[in-house]
Design a protein around this motif. Structure first.
Motif, PDB file in Angstrom:
ATOM      1  N   GLU A  14       0.840  -1.214   0.000  1.00 40.43           N
ATOM      2  CA  GLU A  14       0.000   0.000   0.000  1.00 40.43           C
ATOM      3  C   GLU A  14       0.870   1.257   0.000  1.00 40.43           C
ATOM      4  O   GLU A  14       0.597   2.214  -0.740  1.00 40.43           O
ATOM      5  CB  GLU A  14      -0.894  -0.010   1.242  1.00 40.43           C
ATOM      6  CG  GLU A  14      -1.728   1.258   1.407  1.00 40.43           C
ATOM      7  CD  GLU A  14      -2.299   1.403   2.816  1.00 40.43           C
ATOM      8  OE1 GLU A  14      -2.630   2.536   3.176  1.00 40.43           O
ATOM      9  OE2 GLU A  14      -2.393   0.392   3.533  1.00 40.43           O
ATOM     10  N   LYS A  15       1.928   1.261   0.814  1.00 41.13           N
ATOM     11  CA  LYS A  15       2.798   2.435   0.887  1.00 41.13           C
ATOM     12  C   LYS A  15       3.610   2.599  -0.395  1.00 41.13           C
ATOM     13  O   LYS A  15       3.877   3.723  -0.827  1.00 41.13           O
ATOM     14  CB  LYS A  15       3.736   2.336   2.093  1.00 41.13           C
ATOM     15  CG  LYS A  15       3.020   2.291   3.432  1.00 41.13           C
ATOM     16  CD  LYS A  15       2.052   3.446   3.619  1.00 41.13           C
ATOM     17  CE  LYS A  15       1.341   3.363   4.974  1.00 41.13           C
ATOM     18  NZ  LYS A  15       0.302   4.414   5.120  1.00 41.13           N
ATOM     19  N   ALA A  24       8.601   5.324   1.220  1.00 39.92           N
ATOM     20  CA  ALA A  24       7.550   4.386   1.648  1.00 39.92           C
ATOM     21  C   ALA A  24       7.878   3.809   3.019  1.00 39.92           C
ATOM     22  O   ALA A  24       6.999   3.652   3.870  1.00 39.92           O
ATOM     23  CB  ALA A  24       7.381   3.274   0.612  1.00 39.92           C
ATOM     24  N   ARG A  79       2.524   1.822  -3.347  1.00 35.10           N
ATOM     25  CA  ARG A  79       1.576   2.428  -4.280  1.00 35.10           C
ATOM     26  C   ARG A  79       1.417   3.927  -3.990  1.00 35.10           C
ATOM     27  O   ARG A  79       1.282   4.732  -4.922  1.00 35.10           O
ATOM     28  CB  ARG A  79       0.223   1.722  -4.179  1.00 35.10           C
ATOM     29  CG  ARG A  79       0.206   0.345  -4.819  1.00 35.10           C
ATOM     30  CD  ARG A  79      -1.122  -0.340  -4.615  1.00 35.10           C
ATOM     31  NE  ARG A  79      -1.199  -1.625  -5.345  1.00 35.10           N
ATOM     32  CZ  ARG A  79      -1.968  -2.627  -4.999  1.00 35.10           C
ATOM     33  NH1 ARG A  79      -2.772  -2.528  -3.957  1.00 35.10           N
ATOM     34  NH2 ARG A  79      -1.967  -3.749  -5.703  1.00 35.10           N
ATOM     35  N   ARG A  80       1.464   4.276  -2.702  1.00 34.41           N
ATOM     36  CA  ARG A  80       1.312   5.695  -2.337  1.00 34.41           C
ATOM     37  C   ARG A  80       2.440   6.549  -2.908  1.00 34.41           C
ATOM     38  O   ARG A  80       2.242   7.727  -3.207  1.00 34.41           O
ATOM     39  CB  ARG A  80       1.270   5.839  -0.794  1.00 34.41           C
ATOM     40  CG  ARG A  80       1.148   7.293  -0.318  1.00 34.41           C
ATOM     41  CD  ARG A  80      -0.129   7.917  -0.833  1.00 34.41           C
ATOM     42  NE  ARG A  80      -0.189   9.353  -0.650  1.00 34.41           N
ATOM     43  CZ  ARG A  80       0.301  10.249  -1.498  1.00 34.41           C
ATOM     44  NH1 ARG A  80       0.924   9.862  -2.614  1.00 34.41           N
ATOM     45  NH2 ARG A  80       0.181  11.541  -1.265  1.00 34.41           N
ATOM     46  N   GLU A 123       3.113   4.969   9.940  1.00 40.03           N
ATOM     47  CA  GLU A 123       2.269   6.149  10.200  1.00 40.03           C
ATOM     48  C   GLU A 123       2.865   7.028  11.310  1.00 40.03           C
ATOM     49  O   GLU A 123       2.196   7.325  12.314  1.00 40.03           O
ATOM     50  CB  GLU A 123       0.845   5.714  10.587  1.00 40.03           C
ATOM     51  CG  GLU A 123       0.136   4.879   9.541  1.00 40.03           C
ATOM     52  CD  GLU A 123      -0.327   5.714   8.346  1.00 40.03           C
ATOM     53  OE1 GLU A 123      -0.475   6.940   8.495  1.00 40.03           O
ATOM     54  OE2 GLU A 123      -0.505   5.120   7.268  1.00 40.03           O
ATOM     55  N   ILE A 137       2.516  13.973   1.080  1.00 40.06           N
ATOM     56  CA  ILE A 137       2.403  12.983   2.152  1.00 40.06           C
ATOM     57  C   ILE A 137       2.405  13.652   3.521  1.00 40.06           C
ATOM     58  O   ILE A 137       1.631  13.281   4.410  1.00 40.06           O
ATOM     59  CB  ILE A 137       3.538  11.941   2.028  1.00 40.06           C
ATOM     60  CG1 ILE A 137       3.247  11.012   0.844  1.00 40.06           C
ATOM     61  CG2 ILE A 137       3.706  11.138   3.303  1.00 40.06           C
ATOM     62  CD1 ILE A 137       4.392  10.114   0.455  1.00 40.06           C
ATOM     63  N   GLU A 148      -0.979  15.257   3.913  1.00 43.20           N
ATOM     64  CA  GLU A 148      -1.989  14.195   4.011  1.00 43.20           C
ATOM     65  C   GLU A 148      -1.985  13.542   5.395  1.00 43.20           C
ATOM     66  O   GLU A 148      -3.038  13.261   5.974  1.00 43.20           O
ATOM     67  CB  GLU A 148      -1.673  13.157   2.933  1.00 43.20           C
ATOM     68  CG  GLU A 148      -2.640  12.024   2.776  1.00 43.20           C
ATOM     69  CD  GLU A 148      -2.179  11.107   1.664  1.00 43.20           C
ATOM     70  OE1 GLU A 148      -1.739   9.983   1.970  1.00 43.20           O
ATOM     71  OE2 GLU A 148      -2.236  11.508   0.484  1.00 43.20           O
TER      72      GLU A 148
END
Length: 248
Positions: free
Chosen positions: A118-119, A148, A121-122, A154, A182, A185
């Motif tokens: 997921e990270k 990533a 892809r981010r 987080e 990021i 966000e």
């Protein structure tokens, strides 16, 4: 959120920090600039507790960083290292999930892998990259993997050490945009060390210039070009002429 008050640090006769005073408000992005060897990295390492100041205090949310529980303290941070600092022997996904596979943040392996993908892809990397090794990636891709990893757990606070070093101007712009997106966000507090003035303008809310062991100037990035400070003006211009002595 982070405050340095009259921080001094010397290595033998080399006085690197000579009374640094600096405040990083929560949820803001601070960029520290200054010439090579001025102590930028020592500031960062001091906040992380990797270097112990000779005097002065560094606090995180009002707590002295030297007295904090190390595991819970470091769990609040993410870090993008200057050279990427990826583990050559680990596939990309394990690099990204490194903190999630061990210690107090440990997750089941399948969950850690899913978070890593997921990270990835981010930061604009496809899932197929997850099983490659760092040596199979370009410099820009390695930097994205490092980013990533920095955000995988987080963290509340993210440090960026020369995030665009070794990248071409286009990839540098991509990384700068990713960092800014990021940080906003996530609502993270960010501290960046860089020589790249393009990065400063792209990433910073506030700028601090470290020179001769003290913060020479600090303020909003919008005020940087009209600061009236001769040291900052010379650094922005990249001029050999000015109060900052150049090695000839």
């Amino acid at each position: 959120m982070i405050e340095l008050a009259d921080v001094h640090k010397a290595f033998g006769s080399n006085k690197v920090l000579r009374g640094v005073n600096l405040t990083i408000p929560k949820g803001t992005s601070l960029v520290v600039i200054g010439g090579s060897g001025t102590g930028k990295s020592i500031c960062l390492k001091s906040i992380l507790g990797l270097v112990t100041p000779d005097s002065g205090t560094i606090t995180l949310d009002g707590e002295d960083v030297t007295k904090a529980d190390r595991d819970s303290f470091l769990a609040r941070f993410g870090m993008l290292f200057q050279g990427g600092a990826l583990f050559d022997s680990l596939p990309v996904w394990q690099n990204v999930a490194f903190r999630l596979l061990r210690g107090s943040l440990k997750r089941p392996k399948d969950e850690a892998r899913a978070i890593a993908i997921e990270k990835l892809r981010r930061v604009g990397l496809k899932s197929e990259v997850a099983d490659l090794f760092p040596a199979e990636l370009s410099g820009g891709m390695q930097k994205r993997v490092g980013l990533a990893r920095a955000i995988a757990a987080e963290p509340e606070i993210i440090f960026f050490d020369e995030p665009t070093t070794g990248l071409d101007p286009i990839m540098s712009g991509v990384i700068n945009e990713l960092i800014r997106e990021i940080v906003v966000e996530m609502g993270a507090t960010a501290m960046t060390i860089t020589h790249d003035m393009t990065s400063v303008r792209a990433i910073a809310d506030n700028v601090a210039m470290l020179h001769d062991g003290v913060i020479q100037w600090t303020g909003p990035v919008a005020q940087m070009d009209n600061s009236g400070d001769p040291y900052l003006d010379q650094f922005i211009r990249g001029s050999a002429d000015g109060p900052i002595e150049s090695v000839r």
